[in-house]
Design a protein around this motif. Structure first.
Motif, PDB file in Angstrom:
ATOM      1  N   GLU A  18       0.935  -1.316   0.079  1.00 32.13           N
ATOM      2  CA  GLU A  18       0.031  -0.182   0.531  1.00 32.13           C
ATOM      3  C   GLU A  18       0.806   1.020  -0.218  1.00 32.13           C
ATOM      4  N   ALA A  19       1.371   1.413   1.240  1.00 29.75           N
ATOM      5  CA  ALA A  19       2.150   2.832   1.419  1.00 29.75           C
ATOM      6  C   ALA A  19       3.860   2.478  -0.156  1.00 29.75           C
ATOM      7  N   GLY A  20       4.486   1.767  -0.122  1.00 32.17           N
ATOM      8  CA  GLY A  20       5.283   1.244  -1.171  1.00 32.17           C
ATOM      9  C   GLY A  20       4.537   2.187  -2.666  1.00 32.17           C
ATOM     10  N   LYS A  21       3.528   1.841  -2.859  1.00 26.38           N
ATOM     11  CA  LYS A  21       2.951   2.166  -4.282  1.00 26.38           C
ATOM     12  C   LYS A  21       2.813   3.610  -4.401  1.00 26.38           C
ATOM     13  N   VAL A  22       2.660   3.910  -3.349  1.00 28.74           N
ATOM     14  CA  VAL A  22       2.471   5.707  -2.972  1.00 28.74           C
ATOM     15  C   VAL A  22       4.389   6.359  -3.037  1.00 28.74           C
ATOM     16  N   ILE A  23       5.176   5.491  -2.951  1.00 30.69           N
ATOM     17  CA  ILE A  23       6.525   5.950  -2.783  1.00 30.69           C
ATOM     18  C   ILE A  23       7.251   6.186  -3.449  1.00 30.69           C
ATOM     19  N   ILE A  24       6.806   4.976  -4.514  1.00 26.17           N
ATOM     20  CA  ILE A  24       7.427   4.739  -5.120  1.00 26.17           C
ATOM     21  C   ILE A  24       6.819   5.833  -6.855  1.00 26.17           C
ATOM     22  N   ALA A  25       5.440   5.928  -6.651  1.00 27.42           N
ATOM     23  CA  ALA A  25       4.811   7.004  -7.665  1.00 27.42           C
ATOM     24  C   ALA A  25       5.438   8.071  -6.826  1.00 27.42           C
ATOM     25  N   ILE A  26       5.675   8.843  -6.142  1.00 27.60           N
ATOM     26  CA  ILE A  26       6.556  10.085  -5.690  1.00 27.60           C
ATOM     27  C   ILE A  26       7.927  10.165  -6.028  1.00 27.60           C
ATOM     28  N   SER A  27       8.520   9.126  -5.662  1.00 28.98           N
ATOM     29  CA  SER A  27      10.232   9.044  -5.740  1.00 28.98           C
ATOM     30  C   SER A  27       9.816   8.999  -7.664  1.00 28.98           C
ATOM     31  N   ILE A  28       9.528   8.154  -8.802  1.00 30.50           N
ATOM     32  CA  ILE A  28       9.521   8.375  -9.925  1.00 30.50           C
ATOM     33  C   ILE A  28       9.420   9.774 -10.187  1.00 30.50           C
ATOM     34  N   VAL A  29       7.864  10.496  -9.957  1.00 30.43           N
ATOM     35  CA  VAL A  29       7.515  12.362 -10.239  1.00 30.43           C
ATOM     36  C   VAL A  29       8.932  13.503 -10.288  1.00 30.43           C
ATOM     37  N   ARG A 173      -2.156   5.188   4.079  1.00 29.13           N
ATOM     38  CA  ARG A 173      -2.125   3.769   4.242  1.00 29.13           C
ATOM     39  C   ARG A 173      -3.754   3.305   4.981  1.00 29.13           C
ATOM     40  N   GLU A 174      -3.461   4.494   5.768  1.00 29.56           N
ATOM     41  CA  GLU A 174      -4.157   3.977   7.618  1.00 29.56           C
ATOM     42  C   GLU A 174      -4.874   4.550   7.422  1.00 29.56           C
ATOM     43  N   THR A 175      -5.686   5.708   6.931  1.00 31.84           N
ATOM     44  CA  THR A 175      -7.063   6.658   6.410  1.00 31.84           C
ATOM     45  C   THR A 175      -7.623   5.508   5.945  1.00 31.84           C
ATOM     46  N   LYS A 176      -6.563   5.003   4.657  1.00 30.93           N
ATOM     47  CA  LYS A 176      -7.687   4.302   2.842  1.00 30.93           C
ATOM     48  C   LYS A 176      -8.309   5.687   2.377  1.00 30.93           C
ATOM     49  N   TRP A 178      -7.155  10.352   0.608  1.00 32.02           N
ATOM     50  CA  TRP A 178      -6.325  11.056  -0.045  1.00 32.02           C
ATOM     51  C   TRP A 178      -6.609  12.633   1.372  1.00 32.02           C
ATOM     52  N   LYS A 179      -7.657  12.380   2.033  1.00 33.35           N
ATOM     53  CA  LYS A 179      -8.068  13.786   2.744  1.00 33.35           C
ATOM     54  C   LYS A 179      -7.143  14.114   4.182  1.00 33.35           C
ATOM     55  N   TRP A 180      -7.097  13.260   4.604  1.00 33.68           N
ATOM     56  CA  TRP A 180      -5.745  13.471   5.866  1.00 33.68           C
ATOM     57  C   TRP A 180      -4.746  13.629   5.450  1.00 33.68           C
ATOM     58  N   PRO A 181      -4.007  12.772   4.753  1.00 33.05           N
ATOM     59  CA  PRO A 181      -2.779  13.547   4.134  1.00 33.05           C
ATOM     60  C   PRO A 181      -2.255  14.689   3.124  1.00 33.05           C
ATOM     61  N   VAL A 182      -3.338  14.779   3.100  1.00 34.77           N
ATOM     62  CA  VAL A 182      -3.354  16.864   2.342  1.00 34.77           C
ATOM     63  C   VAL A 182      -3.791  17.353   3.121  1.00 34.77           C
ATOM     64  N   ILE A 183      -4.844  17.348   4.017  1.00 33.99           N
ATOM     65  CA  ILE A 183      -4.337  17.111   5.365  1.00 33.99           C
ATOM     66  C   ILE A 183      -3.636  18.153   6.273  1.00 33.99           C
ATOM     67  N   GLN A 184      -2.930  16.946   6.104  1.00 28.92           N
ATOM     68  CA  GLN A 184      -1.384  17.180   7.139  1.00 28.92           C
ATOM     69  C   GLN A 184      -0.570  18.309   6.776  1.00 28.92           C
ATOM     70  N   LEU A 185      -0.456  17.495   5.003  1.00 32.92           N
ATOM     71  CA  LEU A 185       0.485  17.980   4.358  1.00 32.92           C
ATOM     72  C   LEU A 185       0.196  19.768   4.388  1.00 32.92           C
ATOM     73  N   VAL A 186      -0.569  20.088   4.004  1.00 30.15           N
ATOM     74  CA  VAL A 186      -1.512  22.048   3.729  1.00 30.15           C
ATOM     75  C   VAL A 186      -1.086  22.490   5.924  1.00 30.15           C
ATOM     76  N   TYR A 187      -1.134  22.040   6.521  1.00 27.59           N
ATOM     77  CA  TYR A 187      -1.679  22.650   7.643  1.00 27.59           C
ATOM     78  C   TYR A 187      -0.312  22.515   8.324  1.00 27.59           C
ATOM     79  N   MET A 188       0.447  21.350   7.611  1.00 28.77           N
ATOM     80  CA  MET A 188       2.308  21.455   8.480  1.00 28.77           C
ATOM     81  C   MET A 188       3.459  21.816   8.018  1.00 28.77           C
ATOM     82  N   THR A 189       3.019  22.925   6.461  1.00 32.34           N
ATOM     83  CA  THR A 189       3.736  22.653   5.349  1.00 32.34           C
ATOM     84  C   THR A 189       3.236  25.097   6.282  1.00 32.34           C
ATOM     85  N   LEU A 190       1.737  24.957   6.250  1.00 35.20           N
ATOM     86  CA  LEU A 190       1.742  26.514   6.764  1.00 35.20           C
ATOM     87  C   LEU A 190       2.265  26.531   8.085  1.00 35.20           C
TER      88      LEU A 190
END
Length: 204
Positions: A18-29, A173-176, A178-190
């Motif tokens: 699950e998580a590996g697919k996301v990591i690989i995708a971001i790494s490729i980008v 992977r834990e939340t099934k 993209w809602k919470w990963p995006v929220i977490q990414l945005v608020y922590m970046t801000l």
């Protein structure tokens, strides 16, 4: 022990699948953005060094080529694009590139800066990077780019920002979703941006 081993196996398998697919995708980008650029910029850089400058070793020339290619890659263009937004934090476009690449892992910041400043591999890498960063000047103001205020600003940014795609992948992977990963990414970046902004503006 059988249950423990089975649980470990299941958790590891789930992470890799699950998580590996996301990591690989971001790494490729990130790899594509750093390895390619618009038009024939890379070809022009290769042609520029077709006749090696006198007095430079082959490894140094390769490092210079890598540095110029990174600056002219899509990720380099992105670094220049976000410069107006990160300028109030004390960062220039070079730091902007490193901020983007370090999303893969925070440790990538040092490697990216070494490439940008054309540092050869060797035992004196750290000293050379430090010297070149110390001598780096803002082209507009003529003032040093890397000051005490910039250093504190960077440390605060990395203390609060979620510069880790593995964390994003695990939350996904834990939340099934993209809602919470995006929220977490945005608020922590801000939060990182605001903390760095306050620190730099107070200390500069």
């Amino acid at each position: 022990w059988k249950n423990v081993l089975f649980t470990m196996y299941e958790k590891s398998k789930t992470f890799v699948v699950e998580a590996g697919k996301v990591i690989i995708a971001i790494s490729i980008v990130l790899w594509v953005l750093a390895s390619y650029g618009p038009g024939d910029r890379f070809e022009q850089i290769e042609n520029k060094y077709a006749q090696p400058p006198v007095g430079l070793s082959s490894s140094h020339i390769e490092t210079l080529i890598a540095s110029e290619k990174l600056e002219n890659s899509y990720i380099g263009i992105m670094g220049r694009f976000i410069e107006p937004a990160i300028k109030p934090l004390g960062y220039d476009w070079k730091i902007g590139i490193a901020l983007i690449t370090s999303f893969a892992a925070r440790e990538a910041f040092v490697g990216t800066m070494a490439t940008i400043y054309s540092v050869d591999g060797g035992d004196e890498d750290t000293t050379t990077i430090r010297e070149r960063m110390r001598n780096s000047k803002d082209p507009v103001s003529g003032l040093p780019v890397y000051t005490f205020a910039t250093g504190i600003s960077l440390m605060l940014f990395y203390a609060f920002a979620m510069q880790c795609m593995s964390t994003v992948a695990i939350v996904y992977r834990e939340t099934k979703g993209w809602k919470w990963p995006v929220i977490q990414l945005v608020y922590m970046t801000l939060m990182a941006y605001i903390a760095s902004l306050i620190a730099y503006q107070l200390l500069k």
